[in-house]
Motif scaffolding. Structure first.
Motif, short mmCIF file in Angstrom:
data_model
loop_
_atom_site.label_atom_id
_atom_site.label_comp_id
_atom_site.label_asym_id
_atom_site.label_seq_id
_atom_site.Cartn_x
_atom_site.Cartn_y
_atom_site.Cartn_z
N UNK A 107 2.51 3.57 0.84
CA UNK A 107 3.92 4.33 1.14
C UNK A 107 4.91 3.22 2.08
N UNK A 108 4.34 2.81 3.03
CA UNK A 108 5.36 1.88 3.90
C UNK A 108 5.96 0.69 2.73
N UNK A 109 5.31 0.12 1.92
CA UNK A 109 5.52 -0.92 1.11
C UNK A 109 6.86 -0.47 0.31
N UNK A 110 7.03 0.69 -0.13
CA UNK A 110 8.32 1.22 -0.84
C UNK A 110 9.47 1.12 0.04
N UNK A 111 9.32 1.04 1.45
CA UNK A 111 10.58 0.96 2.00
C UNK A 111 10.77 -0.66 2.47
N UNK A 112 9.73 -1.51 2.53
CA UNK A 112 9.72 -2.87 2.94
C UNK A 112 10.21 -3.60 1.71
N UNK A 113 9.57 -3.55 0.32
CA UNK A 113 10.23 -4.12 -0.74
C UNK A 113 10.42 -3.05 -1.80
N UNK A 114 11.74 -2.29 -1.64
CA UNK A 114 11.89 -1.61 -2.66
C UNK A 114 11.93 -1.96 -4.08
N UNK B 142 6.39 -2.94 -6.64
CA UNK B 142 4.96 -2.12 -6.23
C UNK B 142 3.93 -2.93 -5.44
N UNK B 143 3.38 -2.40 -4.81
CA UNK B 143 2.36 -2.88 -3.96
C UNK B 143 1.39 -3.63 -4.80
N UNK B 144 1.08 -5.16 -4.36
CA UNK B 144 0.10 -5.58 -5.14
C UNK B 144 -0.91 -6.31 -4.17
N UNK B 145 -2.12 -5.85 -4.09
CA UNK B 145 -2.99 -6.20 -3.13
C UNK B 145 -4.59 -6.52 -3.73
N UNK B 146 -5.30 -7.12 -3.00
CA UNK B 146 -6.78 -7.39 -3.33
C UNK B 146 -7.50 -7.73 -2.07
N UNK B 147 -8.81 -7.60 -1.98
CA UNK B 147 -9.63 -7.48 -1.12
C UNK B 147 -10.11 -9.08 -1.03
N UNK B 148 -10.33 -9.70 0.07
CA UNK B 148 -10.37 -11.18 0.34
C UNK B 148 -11.69 -11.52 -0.16
N UNK B 149 -12.80 -10.71 0.11
CA UNK B 149 -13.96 -10.91 -0.27
C UNK B 149 -14.14 -10.89 -1.83
N UNK B 150 -13.52 -10.18 -2.54
CA UNK B 150 -13.67 -10.13 -4.05
C UNK B 150 -12.96 -11.46 -4.50
#
Length: 796
Positions: free
Chosen positions: A640-647, A650-658
């Motif tokens: 939800x925050x990312x929509x205001x940071x980078x309108x 879309x948020x793209x994330x991954x877990x570092x251990x994966x």
């Protein structure tokens, strides 16, 4: 006569159904495995062979003092080489995005696209890609031009003509489509879905810009030694030279040439420095060849057994006037038909196995595209011919040599020569199986070592977030503060080199205590080491309580300290050698931590915060350490925050251990294939041994009956029938052990950090082979020993 041969061959197959099933089935499985790996080998060897003129194209790279390859070189180098080398016809400089996804948009349609290449106007002069639309001679003449593939065109424009339309990168930079590029006929080390003409090339062409990978096209190919000598002489004369010292004197003084060249067709498989995937390909190919050999030897052994069962047929044929050559031809025809049936079954198996292989290796191989090429036909034909000769030549000679007198007297044994040949084949088959079993155990041991070895940091609970450059740079502190207000977020940091991700392999030369050293330079933020739980061995971490950390301090790792040759560097100064007069003060030494896997040593690295010194570094990602107790809510809050940071992004994330586990993926794939090969090899060996045991027990049926009448126990008969085969398996273990140790020791050399080869792994493999052989032979021997002797002695 040919028709008669075929009829007899099929009758023989139907008469010995079990032997035929083992023979044809074993060959089909091993041949299918071999054909798939052969297809993969051809695919790997076809890299950058899509245009014959690519042998005249060379990549120019730098070699660091630590023998690491640094592919980016100073931006003005390629133009300098063209200016002073008459052999250089054209040059190009590129920045490939690789697996990093770039946001591409057309109006409201947006896609994230990998393999976006930023290049200068000479790209098509160096790499002569074929255009489906547009003119290659003029497509890159104008700034902000774009070339796209047909697949990207369909994503962005559907069925519309893309020519002349505008695409945007990150909703900001506009490029006009001037061409649609065709996919190269073979794979390339440069995967280009979109090629953009760099609008900032002219402004970023200073010697301090080491972002571009440079290629030169020569009018005629040159030998590597001659070309590198010319390149280094020009670089020295026009860049490095400070006095009147000649290039020869410079080299004689102990300075090594820093530039090296690689022909484009050799880059993927035979790079000058760094690891090569071709070694893995060759390992798989050799193992598939061993598997095919095992199947062929199994077929030869079973064919020899069949000749003994048909000895009376040979005698009758010779009495009726058949020549030795006719009998030989008949048997070879039968073997050829068997191998032909195996080939057809192998092709059916390939259809089933190839999608699984593609999924395992992330490929899109297809027999429809390569099976009918002359190379695959010739290679497959040669493999089939080799199988036919190995499977049938010796048994056919034995078959045709059968003496009429001996046959009519009832002598159906294979003789000492045939027995030695048959036993030799069993030894080779089980030696191959033992080799595969040892390989599986050693690879599993190494993988277990890598997975449980201390990697120097804690990737758990760390989320990697892809972010735009403004977010990572000037807006980072604001973004960090907002993220820290989300419940569950503990720490926020950034880095230009993400562990387990795309690694920044660029090196810079630093001056330290009167000497120069090449160190990898990484930009991080204050909490980077705390986010990953990296231990500080000396000094301190970066801290907000020390304002000087933003510009004038640095932290190095253990490897860097060793490279600098100092035990405690804290408090000493280090500076960029070429372009910066302001030094860093080293305030800490951190524990080495693994970022690339255990096939590479930890690089000597200097960590700093600000881009104010010398070179500008960007890229990388944000790292967010979270509390997994309420992970879903935390990720929802970040989204939800990312929509205001980078309108609009879309948020793209991954877990570092994966992500870090992906480092092991290539070894896991090889391990998986070896497991399959081991199963197939053991299956073929067991089936061949079982068929041979059936024949041997049939030959000794009367002997077994007499022994039972005379009081022999079932256990004694089982031991009598089994001991000869078990001796052969023991001999195969003795042969396979030194060979496996030598080859696996060489394989382990690819790992910077490796587990040793323990003796007990060989003991487990040997015990497994003996157990499998005893179970196979013992079961059949038990059935023969428990048979009623009355039935076997009736004829007497």
């Amino acid at each position: 006569m040919f028709r008669n041969y075929c009829k007899i061959a099929f009758r023989s197959l139907m008469k010995s159904k079990f032997t035929s099933f083992v023979n044809i089935g074993g060959l089909a499985i091993s041949l299918a495995s071999f054909l798939i790996i052969l297809l993969y080998l051809n695919y790997e060897l076809s890299y950058d062979r899509w245009d014959p003129s690519l042998k005249q194209v060379y990549r120019v790279s730098r070699q660091t003092e630590s023998n690491f390859a640094n592919n980016p070189v100073p931006a003005p180098l390629a133009p300098l080489l063209q200016e002073h080398m008459k052999e250089v016809e054209a040059y190009t400089r590129i920045i490939p995005s690789g697996k990093h996804e770039i946001l591409i948009s057309v109006d409201d349609r947006k896609i994230y696209q990998q393999n976006v290449v930023m290049a200068d106007s000479g790209f098509l002069q160096v790499f002569p890609l074929r255009l489906l639309a547009g003119n290659a001679a003029t497509a890159f003449n104008e700034p902000a031009s774009a070339l796209i593939t047909k697949a990207v065109s369909e994503k962005l424009f559907g069925k519309e003509d893309p020519m002349g339309k505008v695409i945007k990168v990150y909703n900001r930079m506009a490029f006009t489509v001037t061409g649609v590029i065709a996919e190269p006929a073979t794979p390339s080390h440069i995967n280009a879905s979109i090629i953009l003409r760099d609008p900032y090339m002219a402004a970023n062409s200073g010697w301090g810009n080491i972002s571009y990978i440079s290629y030169i096209r020569l009018r005629e190919p040159l030998s590597p030694g001659v070309l590198e000598d010319k390149v280094n002489r020009i670089f020295y004369e026009h860049r490095l030279k400070t006095g009147n010292e000649s290039y020869a004197a410079y080299i004689k003084a102990g300075h090594a040439p820093s530039l090296f060249t690689e022909a484009v067709p050799d880059i993927h498989n035979f790079p000058r420095l760094g690891s090569s995937p071709f070694k893995t390909t060759m390992i798989l190919f050799l193992l598939a060849g061993l598997l095919l050999l095992s199947g062929a030897l199994n077929s030869s052994n079973l064919s020899l057994v069949k000749t003994l069962k048909r000895s009376r047929e040979v005698g009758v044929r010779k009495v009726m006037g058949s020549s030795r050559s006719q009998i030989l031809g008949q048997f070879m025809m039968e073997v050829t038909i068997q191998c032909g049936i195996s080939l057809l079954l192998a092709m059916c198996l390939c259809v089933v196995m190839l999608p699984l292989f593609n999924q395992t290796f992330g490929l899109s191989l297809s027999f429809s595209g390569q099976l009918y090429s002359y190379k695959m036909i010739l290679q497959g034909g040669a493999a089939l011919l080799a199988i036919i000769l190995i499977s049938g030549l010796y048994p056919a000679m034995v078959f045709s040599r059968r003496s009429v007198v001996h046959v009519m007297k009832g002598n159906f044994s294979m003789g000492n020569t045939g027995k030695r040949f048959s036993h030799s084949l069993i030894v080779v088959q089980f030696a191959v199986s033992v080799f595969f079993m040892v390989s599986v155990l050693v690879m599993a041991h190494q993988m277990n070592f890598m997975k449980h070895r201390d990697i120097g940091f804690n990737p758990e609970q760390v989320v990697q977030i892809e972010a735009m450059q403004p977010t990572r740079e000037k807006n980072f502190e604001q973004t960090r503060a907002k993220l820290l207000r989300i419940p569950g977020v503990q720490l926020v940091s950034k880095t230009t080199a993400v562990p387990g991700g795309d690694i920044d392999t660029s090196f810079s030369t630093f001056n330290y205590a009167g000497s120069s050293r090449a160190l990898s330079s990484v930009r991080v933020s204050t909490d980077f080491f705390a986010t990953l739980g990296i231990a500080v061995l000396a000094g301190r971490m970066f801290s907000d309580a020390h304002p000087e950390d933003q510009d004038n301090t640095a932290i190095i790792n253990e490897s860097a300290a060793k490279s600098l040759g100092v035990v405690d560097p804290v408090g000493t100064q280090i500076r960029y050698a070429s372009c910066d007069s302001v030094p860093y003060q080293i305030v800490g030494v951190v524990k080495d931590f693994q970022v690339q896997g255990f096939d590479s040593y930890v690089r000597p690295t200097l960590y700093s915060i600000s881009n104010a010194h010398c070179t500008y570094q960007s890229g990388g990602a944000l790292l967010v350490k979270v509390n997994t107790a309420s992970l879903d809510k935390t990720l929802a809050g970040i989204s939800a925050l990312w929509e205001t940071i980078e309108p609009g992004f879309p948020l793209r994330y991954s877990f570092l251990d994966d992500n870090f586990q992906q480092v092991f993926s290539s070894y896991t794939r090889v391990q998986y294939i070896i497991h399959v090969f081991t199963f197939i090899s053991v299956f073929i060996s067991v089936m061949g041994l079982l068929a041979l045991t059936v024949y041997m027990t049939e030959q000794r049926t009367r002997e077994i009956g007499i022994r039972k009448v005379l009081g022999a126990s079932v256990g004694g008969i089982v031991a009598l029938l089994s001991k000869d085969f078990l001796k052969l398996v023991i001999f195969s273990v003795l042969i396979a052990t030194p060979v496996a140790w030598y080859l696996l020791e060489r394989w382990l050399r690819d790992f910077a950090y490796r587990a040793g080869i323990s003796w007990y792994l060989f003991a487990i493999a040997a015990a497994g082979a003996l157990l499998i052989a005893f179970a196979t032979v013992g079961l059949q021997s038990l059935l023969a020993a428990r048979a009623n002797p009355v039935n076997s002695l009736k004829a007497e």
